[in-house]
Scaffold this motif. Structure first.
Motif, PDB file in Angstrom:
ATOM      1  N   GLU A   1      19.126  37.770  37.752  1.00 38.38           N
ATOM      2  CA  GLU A   1      18.420  39.038  37.992  1.00 38.38           C
ATOM      3  C   GLU A   1      17.571  38.956  39.258  1.00 38.38           C
ATOM      4  O   GLU A   1      17.543  39.888  40.066  1.00 38.38           O
ATOM      5  N   ARG A   2      16.884  37.817  39.446  1.00 32.89           N
ATOM      6  CA  ARG A   2      16.031  37.648  40.624  1.00 32.89           C
ATOM      7  C   ARG A   2      16.868  37.646  41.904  1.00 32.89           C
ATOM      8  O   ARG A   2      16.523  38.297  42.898  1.00 32.89           O
ATOM      9  N   VAL A   3      17.977  36.908  41.880  1.00 33.01           N
ATOM     10  CA  VAL A   3      18.852  36.837  43.052  1.00 33.01           C
ATOM     11  C   VAL A   3      19.426  38.213  43.384  1.00 33.01           C
ATOM     12  O   VAL A   3      19.479  38.613  44.554  1.00 33.01           O
ATOM     13  N   ALA A   4      19.843  38.944  42.360  1.00 38.08           N
ATOM     14  CA  ALA A   4      20.391  40.286  42.593  1.00 38.08           C
ATOM     15  C   ALA A   4      19.347  41.195  43.229  1.00 38.08           C
ATOM     16  O   ALA A   4      19.653  41.984  44.138  1.00 38.08           O
ATOM     17  N   ASP A   5      18.111  41.073  42.780  1.00 38.24           N
ATOM     18  CA  ASP A   5      17.039  41.895  43.356  1.00 38.24           C
ATOM     19  C   ASP A   5      16.785  41.516  44.807  1.00 38.24           C
ATOM     20  O   ASP A   5      16.572  42.383  45.669  1.00 38.24           O
ATOM     21  N   MET A   6      16.812  40.213  45.122  1.00 35.81           N
ATOM     22  CA  MET A   6      16.619  39.767  46.501  1.00 35.81           C
ATOM     23  C   MET A   6      17.708  40.325  47.407  1.00 35.81           C
ATOM     24  O   MET A   6      17.424  40.844  48.501  1.00 35.81           O
ATOM     25  N   LEU A   7      18.957  40.225  46.960  1.00 33.04           N
ATOM     26  CA  LEU A   7      20.070  40.726  47.773  1.00 33.04           C
ATOM     27  C   LEU A   7      19.960  42.221  47.995  1.00 33.04           C
ATOM     28  O   LEU A   7      20.280  42.730  49.081  1.00 33.04           O
ATOM     29  N   LYS A   8      19.519  42.949  46.969  1.00 35.67           N
ATOM     30  CA  LYS A   8      19.348  44.397  47.101  1.00 35.67           C
ATOM     31  C   LYS A   8      18.305  44.716  48.162  1.00 35.67           C
ATOM     32  O   LYS A   8      18.490  45.605  48.997  1.00 35.67           O
ATOM     33  N   GLN A   9      17.197  43.973  48.126  1.00 36.17           N
ATOM     34  CA  GLN A   9      16.134  44.193  49.114  1.00 36.17           C
ATOM     35  C   GLN A   9      16.615  43.846  50.522  1.00 36.17           C
ATOM     36  O   GLN A   9      16.317  44.559  51.486  1.00 36.17           O
ATOM     37  N   PHE A  10      17.336  42.726  50.653  1.00 36.71           N
ATOM     38  CA  PHE A  10      17.823  42.306  51.962  1.00 36.71           C
ATOM     39  C   PHE A  10      18.790  43.340  52.541  1.00 36.71           C
ATOM     40  O   PHE A  10      18.728  43.674  53.728  1.00 36.71           O
ATOM     41  N   LYS A  11      19.686  43.831  51.702  1.00 39.19           N
ATOM     42  CA  LYS A  11      20.664  44.815  52.173  1.00 39.19           C
ATOM     43  C   LYS A  11      19.965  46.074  52.667  1.00 39.19           C
ATOM     44  O   LYS A  11      20.308  46.612  53.727  1.00 39.19           O
ATOM     45  N   LYS A  12      18.972  46.529  51.913  1.00 34.51           N
ATOM     46  CA  LYS A  12      18.225  47.729  52.302  1.00 34.51           C
ATOM     47  C   LYS A  12      17.486  47.514  53.620  1.00 34.51           C
ATOM     48  O   LYS A  12      17.345  48.438  54.428  1.00 34.51           O
ATOM     49  N   ALA A  13      17.031  46.279  53.861  1.00 39.05           N
ATOM     50  CA  ALA A  13      16.271  45.961  55.081  1.00 39.05           C
ATOM     51  C   ALA A  13      17.170  45.604  56.258  1.00 39.05           C
ATOM     52  O   ALA A  13      16.671  45.342  57.356  1.00 39.05           O
ATOM     53  N   GLY A  14      18.500  45.574  56.051  1.00 35.56           N
ATOM     54  CA  GLY A  14      19.413  45.247  57.140  1.00 35.56           C
ATOM     55  C   GLY A  14      19.538  43.770  57.412  1.00 35.56           C
ATOM     56  O   GLY A  14      20.006  43.365  58.490  1.00 35.56           O
ATOM     57  N   ILE A  15      19.154  42.936  56.453  1.00 39.92           N
ATOM     58  CA  ILE A  15      19.287  41.485  56.588  1.00 39.92           C
ATOM     59  C   ILE A  15      20.617  41.075  55.959  1.00 39.92           C
ATOM     60  O   ILE A  15      20.889  41.406  54.804  1.00 39.92           O
ATOM     61  N   ARG A  16      21.434  40.361  56.709  1.00 37.36           N
ATOM     62  CA  ARG A  16      22.756  39.967  56.216  1.00 37.36           C
ATOM     63  C   ARG A  16      22.620  38.735  55.318  1.00 37.36           C
ATOM     64  O   ARG A  16      22.430  37.619  55.810  1.00 37.36           O
ATOM     65  N   ALA A  17      22.712  38.949  54.012  1.00 40.36           N
ATOM     66  CA  ALA A  17      22.493  37.882  53.038  1.00 40.36           C
ATOM     67  C   ALA A  17      23.660  37.786  52.073  1.00 40.36           C
ATOM     68  O   ALA A  17      24.413  38.745  51.865  1.00 40.36           O
ATOM     69  N   LYS A  18      23.793  36.587  51.467  1.00 40.11           N
ATOM     70  CA  LYS A  18      24.878  36.327  50.540  1.00 40.11           C
ATOM     71  C   LYS A  18      24.405  35.309  49.519  1.00 40.11           C
ATOM     72  O   LYS A  18      23.544  34.472  49.809  1.00 40.11           O
ATOM     73  N   VAL A  19      24.944  35.372  48.312  1.00 33.95           N
ATOM     74  CA  VAL A  19      24.621  34.387  47.282  1.00 33.95           C
ATOM     75  C   VAL A  19      25.834  33.490  47.050  1.00 33.95           C
ATOM     76  O   VAL A  19      26.970  33.961  47.023  1.00 33.95           O
ATOM     77  N   ASP A  20      25.581  32.204  46.926  1.00 32.01           N
ATOM     78  CA  ASP A  20      26.639  31.262  46.557  1.00 32.01           C
ATOM     79  C   ASP A  20      26.408  30.884  45.091  1.00 32.01           C
ATOM     80  O   ASP A  20      25.611  29.998  44.774  1.00 32.01           O
ATOM     81  N   ASN A  21      27.103  31.581  44.188  1.00 26.80           N
ATOM     82  CA  ASN A  21      26.937  31.312  42.764  1.00 26.80           C
ATOM     83  C   ASN A  21      28.163  30.638  42.165  1.00 26.80           C
ATOM     84  O   ASN A  21      28.462  30.786  40.985  1.00 26.80           O
TER      85      ASN A  21
END
Length: 566
Positions: A371-391
């Motif tokens: 849940e925390r990782v999903a929230d971080m990615l959502k925030q990054f995407k909205k801010a225009g930061i290119r992020a990815k999770v390796d799960n």
């Protein structure tokens, strides 16, 4: 190259679904135990201890060519192709080129340049119109002579550059001063069938670039654009790729064939001490306009006696930036772990890796991390930061660290059960390995500031290294030793072609010790003029009649930058 270097390296899938049954993890490569009594093999001086095929086996400072080949392939920037000197640009590299395209394209459109596209085939008769220009490319031109089993009536060249493709049509479209300026650019590929030793990105038989071709009514307008474009090239390297460059003018010997003058941005590769032409902006003068009949009616109208004034020829420029820029970036910033990417051009700026999960981790803790990782990615995407999770749950955390370090991702965020409870994450920088704790409440701001700092620090470090290796030489006895010490030489110079040829010959006689055994030019390469810097040293003025050329002893005109070069 060995078959190992040219063969594709199997890579694990980017992401594995967390819902799949858990399987044994692949652990990060372990450093093998060394028998201290056993004699060391010769290659141990260049091989990175404990490296497996996920990583880089060669040290940058010890075997630069093999290091470079492994970095660009194992990071999945490119793949070798079946045609020598041609390479497949994989998404990890092509995204960087797209970031350069996006930035540069917006800038030139602001200047009034429009994009277009011209065919890649050049009739032989067009090439023959400008002999001085074509002479520089003659040995590299690829020809199409057949269609199926039939010979073509006229051989067609595959464009090495597009002056002779575009200018016959400029002559057709330009009739009046009202048709000027004409400012076109195209993003395309070109083919130069070099028979030198190919090097990925740096010396290839096909490469991508942009080429701008413009026409103006006056020299003043053309001159202004030359330097506007040159500074945009500087910004591409310094602001996007974090690579310092020196702006300057090419010597008469090194300028664009058939042009009036050539401006350049020159880079420095610290590991080899060699310069590299990073991009060029040329003023072509009126030479091509006269050859191709690009002229327009004099806007002053007829002479007082009623006779028509002779037509005026356009003043033209051409300018280009290529995918060579990616190779320069890799060579300047890469380390023994692989790529180090500047954040502004990285395909993935932030990789998020869940950590601290084991057999004892509860389902509640797993769900909280997800849940925390999903929230971080959502925030990054909205801010225009290119992020990815390796799960990927089939790979260990250490393996994932190595995987993304090899690919040069600027920032790694580690999130474990304790981090979730403390509302924080651990951030690790790729460029220097530093770690810092960031708060979840300010995660976007903190990450953005870290990325900006990484970008700035990468440029500062590269510039400090470059500046420390630009040596002022005022006595010839110091010239070759500086080159052999992998440095640039700034010298008072007469700017004569004969003197430049003599400098190249004299500086090649002693040779140079280098690890670049795969480049047949390197051992005996002499120095050439890289550029005459636009920013001349203020504390070392050239005094007319007093300051002498380091090589020939004639009166020096300006300070010039010399070095061995790619």
């Amino acid at each position: 190259m060995s078959s190992e270097e040219s063969a594709p390296v199997a890579a694990a899938p980017e992401v594995a679904g967390s819902s799949k049954p858990r399987t044994p993890k692949v652990k990060a490569p372990q450093v093998p135990k060394v028998n201290k009594m056993a004699p060391k093999a010769k290659k141990e001086a260049t091989m990175v201890e404990g490296a497996a095929k996920i990583g880089i086996e060669y040290k940058k400072d010890a075997d630069f060519p093999k290091w470079y080949q492994q970095v660009v392939t194992r990071s999945e920037m490119l793949e070798y192709y079946d045609v020598s000197g041609c390479y497949i640009l994989r998404p990890w590299a092509y995204k960087i080129w797209q970031e350069i395209q996006l930035w540069f394209d917006l800038e030139i459109q602001e200047l009034g340049v429009e994009n277009s596209y011209f065919p890649m085939f050049v009739p032989a008769k067009n090439l023959e119109k400008e002999k001085d220009h074509v002479e520089g490319f003659a040995a590299e031109v690829a020809w199409v002579t057949k269609a199926g089993s039939s010979d073509l009536e006229e051989p067609l060249a595959v464009r090495p550059t597009s002056e002779t493709v575009m200018y016959p049509y400029y002559a057709k479209w330009i009739r009046s001063h009202r048709d000027l300026p004409l400012r076109l650019n195209q993003w395309c590929n070109v083919v130069r069938w070099e028979f030198k030793n190919p090097q990925p990105f740096l010396r290839t038989r096909e490469f991508l670039w942009q080429e701008g071709h413009t026409a103006f009514a006056t020299k003043a307008e053309a001159d202004k654009e030359v330097y506007q474009i040159l500074d945009l090239y500087r910004q591409v390297y310094e602001d996007l790729l974090a690579v310092p460059v020196i702006k300057g003018i090419k010597s008469e010997k090194e300028k664009f064939a058939g042009g009036l003058y050539t401006t350049t941005v020159e880079g420095y590769i610290p590991t080899t001490g060699r310069g590299i032409q990073a991009a060029t902006s040329h003023c072509l003068g009126q030479n091509f306009a006269k050859m191709f009949g690009i002229s327009f009616e004099d806007p002053q109208g007829p002479l007082p006696n009623g006779e028509a004034r002779p037509p005026m020829h356009a003043w033209q420029n051409s300018w280009g930036l290529t995918t060579r820029s990616l190779g320069v970036m890799v060579m300047v910033h890469g380390d023994d772990k692989g790529l180090v990417l500047p954040p502004r051009v990285a395909s993935v700026q932030v990789i998020v890796i869940p950590c601290g999960i084991n057999a004892k981790t509860t389902e509640e803790d797993r769900a909280a991390i997800d849940e925390r990782v999903a929230d971080m990615l959502k925030q990054f995407k909205k801010a225009g930061i290119r992020a990815k999770v390796d799960n990927r749950d089939t790979y260990s955390v250490g393996y994932k660290f190595n995987h993304w370090e090899l690919r040069g991702v600027p920032l790694r965020l580690e999130v474990g059960p304790k981090d979730v409870k403390a509302n924080q994450a651990l951030a690790a920088r790729r460029d220097n390995g530093e770690k810092v704790t960031v708060q979840h409440a300010t995660i976007v701001q903190d990450v953005r500031e870290l990325l900006d700092t990484v970008q700035s620090d990468m440029f500062k470090r590269a510039k400090e290294v470059r500046d420390a290796n630009v040596i002022y030489v005022e006595d010839w006895k110091d010239f070759v030793p500086a080159l052999d010490n992998k440095q640039f030489c700034m010298i008072p110079w007469c700017e004569e072609v004969a003197c430049e040829e003599e400098i190249k010959e004299k500086s090649a006689r002693t040779g140079i010790a280098t690890a670049e055994v795969q480049d047949d030019k390197a051992p005996s390469m002499g120095a050439k003029s890289l550029c005459i810097p636009l920013d001349q040293p203020q504390d070392k003025p050239i005094v007319a009649g007093e300051t002498k050329c380091v090589s020939c002893g004639k009166d020096a005109k300006r300070w010039a930058l010399f070095g061995r070069s790619y």
